[in-house]
Design an enzyme around this catalytic site. Structure first.
Site, PDB file in Angstrom:
ATOM      1  N   GLU A 128      13.352  79.210  59.654  1.00 29.91           N
ATOM      2  CA  GLU A 128      12.273  78.425  59.054  1.00 29.91           C
ATOM      3  C   GLU A 128      10.938  78.667  59.766  1.00 29.91           C
ATOM      4  OE1 GLU A 128      11.201  73.680  58.696  1.00 29.91           O
ATOM      5  OE2 GLU A 128      13.297  74.308  58.687  1.00 29.91           O
ATOM      6  N   ASP A 153       7.762  76.318  55.645  1.00 25.92           N
ATOM      7  CA  ASP A 153       7.561  74.893  55.889  1.00 25.92           C
ATOM      8  C   ASP A 153       6.063  74.611  55.912  1.00 25.92           C
ATOM      9  OD1 ASP A 153       7.534  72.243  56.615  1.00 25.92           O
ATOM     10  OD2 ASP A 153       8.524  72.517  58.526  1.00 25.92           O
ATOM     11  N   LYS A 178       8.828  68.486  51.800  1.00 21.99           N
ATOM     12  CA  LYS A 178       8.759  67.186  52.463  1.00 21.99           C
ATOM     13  C   LYS A 178       7.793  66.310  51.684  1.00 21.99           C
ATOM     14  CE  LYS A 178       9.483  69.278  57.018  1.00 21.99           C
ATOM     15  NZ  LYS A 178       8.888  69.579  58.338  1.00 21.99           N
TER      16      LYS A 178
END
Length: 223
Positions: A128, A153, A178
């Site tokens: 990631e 991310d 997120k």
């Protein structure tokens, strides 16, 4: 919300989640069912911070004993120490536990190539955000299979970022979504649909958040 609060996605997310919750309560329907439930459950990983290898191995054993079958290991300070720690964790937990890594944008192009070479035999699930947001030129020369094992991310905050990252050659094969980063359930759903249409995999993450926002993310993930 996007017009009035463009620079505060977490505040937008709080409002967006509240509106979805209000609608669900009004109709007597869980938010996941409003969105269209697809899954009844999903595997959850637990994150191990940067620490000496012996401590990381002990933590990994404890997490596996608790029932976790996916471990995410934070990396990014020293690629040699990182790869040694990963080798020792893999030896400790065996092949049946998924290992994913997160260098937190700590690598440059050379360090990323060394990481990929030295961990090729460890059967890692994905890596990631190995480089800084906007530094995806570091992936030049990586083949499609290597890029497919990289997850965005910090590089994917919103729908515009997602669209940019779908240009060929795609730097990432996975998006980590997120709610606090993208602005809530509604924008997360839009990004997820875009990713699905392009064949990009998803993981659903969180920052240090309350159970309210993590529950909201779970509702979206299960849809």
């Amino acid at each position: 919300l996007e017009r009035e609060l463009p620079a505060t996605p977490a505040a937008r997310a709080a409002c967006d989640m509240a509106l979805w919750d209000l609608l669900g309560r009004h109709l007597g329907v869980a938010v996941v069912d409003l969105l269209g439930r697809v899954h009844e459950a999903l595997p959850t990983s637990v994150t191990s911070g940067i620490q000496p290898a012996a401590e990381a191995v002990e933590a990994a054993r404890e997490y596996v004993a608790q029932g976790f079958r996916a471990l995410k290991v934070k990396l990014g300070r020293d690629v040699g120490e990182d790869t040694d720690r990963l080798r020792r964790i893999r030896e400790a937990v065996g092949p049946g536990v998924a290992l994913r890594t997160d260098p937190n944008a700590g690598y440059d192009a050379g360090e990323l190539r060394r990481y990929l070479a030295e961990t090729a035999s460890l059967d890692l699930e994905f890596c990631e955000q190995p480089v800084a947001r906007g530094g995806e030129a570091a992936f030049d020369g990586l083949d499609a299979a290597e890029r497919a094992g990289l997850a965005a991310d910090e590089s994917v905050h919103d729908l515009a970022d997602a669209g940019q990252l779908l240009r060929e050659p795609r730097p990432y094969g996975i998006f980590n979504l997120k709610l606090m980063k993208c602005g809530g359930i509604s924008p997360a759903v839009r990004i997820a649909h875009l990713a699905e249409g392009a064949g990009v995999e998803l993981m659903w993450g969180c920052n240090d958040e309350s159970r309210i926002s993590i529950a909201a993310a779970l509702h979206v993930a299960l849809a």
